[in-house]
Design a protein around this motif. Structure first.
Motif, PDB file in Angstrom:
ATOM      1  N   GLY A 110       0.816  -1.203   0.000  1.00  0.00           N
ATOM      2  CA  GLY A 110       0.000   0.000   0.000  1.00  0.00           C
ATOM      3  C   GLY A 110       0.850   1.254   0.000  1.00  0.00           C
ATOM      4  N   VAL A 217      -6.441  11.103  -4.117  1.00  0.00           N
ATOM      5  CA  VAL A 217      -5.894   9.817  -3.677  1.00  0.00           C
ATOM      6  C   VAL A 217      -6.004   9.674  -2.161  1.00  0.00           C
ATOM      7  CG1 VAL A 217      -4.311   9.787  -5.619  1.00  0.00           C
ATOM      8  CG2 VAL A 217      -3.558  10.755  -3.452  1.00  0.00           C
ATOM      9  N   ALA A 237      -9.180   7.638  -6.083  1.00  0.00           N
ATOM     10  CA  ALA A 237      -8.428   6.677  -6.891  1.00  0.00           C
ATOM     11  C   ALA A 237      -7.916   5.542  -6.006  1.00  0.00           C
ATOM     12  CB  ALA A 237      -7.265   7.385  -7.591  1.00  0.00           C
ATOM     13  N   ASP A 238      -7.588   4.425  -6.655  1.00  0.00           N
ATOM     14  CA  ASP A 238      -7.113   3.261  -5.899  1.00  0.00           C
ATOM     15  C   ASP A 238      -5.692   3.456  -5.374  1.00  0.00           C
ATOM     16  OD1 ASP A 238      -9.498   1.956  -6.365  1.00  0.00           O
ATOM     17  OD2 ASP A 238      -8.778   0.957  -8.182  1.00  0.00           O
ATOM     18  N   GLY A 239      -4.950   4.374  -5.945  1.00  0.00           N
ATOM     19  CA  GLY A 239      -3.571   4.600  -5.523  1.00  0.00           C
ATOM     20  C   GLY A 239      -3.112   5.969  -5.965  1.00  0.00           C
ATOM     21  N   SER A 244      -3.305   4.968 -11.720  1.00  0.00           N
ATOM     22  CA  SER A 244      -4.493   4.817 -10.865  1.00  0.00           C
ATOM     23  C   SER A 244      -5.397   6.038 -10.977  1.00  0.00           C
ATOM     24  CB  SER A 244      -4.073   4.614  -9.403  1.00  0.00           C
ATOM     25  OG  SER A 244      -3.418   3.385  -9.233  1.00  0.00           O
ATOM     26  N   GLU A 247      -7.116   5.847 -14.364  1.00  0.00           N
ATOM     27  CA  GLU A 247      -8.149   4.807 -14.347  1.00  0.00           C
ATOM     28  C   GLU A 247      -9.383   5.280 -13.583  1.00  0.00           C
ATOM     29  OE1 GLU A 247      -6.162   1.449 -12.718  1.00  0.00           O
ATOM     30  OE2 GLU A 247      -4.868   1.184 -14.487  1.00  0.00           O
ATOM     31  N   ALA A 248      -9.174   5.985 -12.480  1.00  0.00           N
ATOM     32  CA  ALA A 248     -10.315   6.497 -11.707  1.00  0.00           C
ATOM     33  C   ALA A 248     -11.131   7.484 -12.545  1.00  0.00           C
ATOM     34  CB  ALA A 248      -9.811   7.162 -10.427  1.00  0.00           C
ATOM     35  N   ARG A 251     -13.114   5.487 -15.102  1.00  0.00           N
ATOM     36  CA  ARG A 251     -14.303   4.834 -14.517  1.00  0.00           C
ATOM     37  C   ARG A 251     -15.418   5.849 -14.328  1.00  0.00           C
ATOM     38  NH1 ARG A 251     -10.451   2.142 -11.226  1.00  0.00           N
ATOM     39  NH2 ARG A 251     -10.895   3.556  -9.497  1.00  0.00           N
TER      40      ARG A 251
END
Length: 257
Positions: A110, A217, A237-239, A244, A247-248, A251
């Protein structure tokens, strides 16, 4: 892949100077448009000489934690030799170390302080000397957690964050495009970035910021934006890495927003 496309989307990218170009590329590679407006500049600072002297005596069993890739850029030069163990918060920091030929001994999957403290190597740090290399004014949560585990913690501040300059013509260009509905979402990856952005755009930009979706983030930034009065969608975002974030946004775009 339609779900990753950003065609028709314009993103205001506010990463610090020198760090936003990769996110611009990630957005443009998906067919989107990115407008770069750094809201933070990174300036190196001369570390405290007493802290440098302490760091120079760190034994091989000691630990140096790099808090960010900027910490690597401005702090790796101070690692003593033979070098102590090294830890990196987040994949971007680990990558920055790897580019210098330094393989982190501790690298959580993480990217948060909590992820770092959860590492098995940190269960018992009784008597271990730890240096955190970071920017001025960084969070104290990591040091507090390390001290609870018995570590002797010191800081080495190697850079500071300041508000980035913004050319008046560039500011006007951004505001005009935004007011015309041509900026659809903006990024803010830290509380400082969000606050600086608000100040740099002034009253003219305030209404635009309030009604425009935000991607970030950090849960803390979500809360800061909400407390400020941001009234549009807020996307986590996932990261913290550029892919990331892209990608966010993709989506979000795929939902038809």
């Amino acid at each position: 892949m339609a779900e990753t496309s950003l065609r028709g989307v314009t993103v205001l990218v506010t990463r610090p100077q020198g760090l936003g170009e990769d996110l611009v590329q990630a957005i443009e590679s998906r067919g989107g448009e990115a407008i770069l407006m750094p809201s933070i500049s990174i300036e190196p600072v001369q570390p405290d000489t007493s802290e440098l002297a302490e760091l120079a005596t760190l034994p091989a069993g000691g630990l140096v934690i790099f808090a960010s890739r900027n910490a690597v850029a401005w702090g790796a030069r101070y690692l003593p030799q033979p070098r102590p163990r090294v830890a990196a918060i987040g994949p971007s920091t680990a990558k920055a170390l790897a580019e210098l030929g330094l393989t982190p001994d501790v690298r959580p999957a993480g990217f948060t302080t909590e992820d770092m403290l959860a590492q098995p190597e940190f269960e018992n740090l009784s008597g271990v000397r730890v240096f955190i290399i970071r920017g001025e004014g960084g969070r104290a949560a990591l040091a507090a957690g390390l001290k609870e585990r018995g570590a002797r913690v010191r800081y080495l501040d190697v850079y500071r964050r300041v508000q980035a300059p913004l050319d008046p013509d560039r500011r006007q260009f951004i505001l005009e495009r935004w007011a015309a509905g041509e900026i659809h979402i903006f990024t803010a990856t830290s509380g400082d970035i969000f606050r600086n952005l608000c100040g740099m755009l002034g009253a003219e930009g305030e209404i635009l910021l309030r009604r425009t979706p935000l991607v970030t983030v950090s849960e803390r930034v979500l809360q800061i934006a909400e407390d400020w009065g941001h009234a549009a969608e807020r996307i986590l975002a996932d990261g913290p890495d550029d892919q990331s974030l892209a990608e966010a946004i993709a989506r979000w775009h795929a939902t038809g927003a």
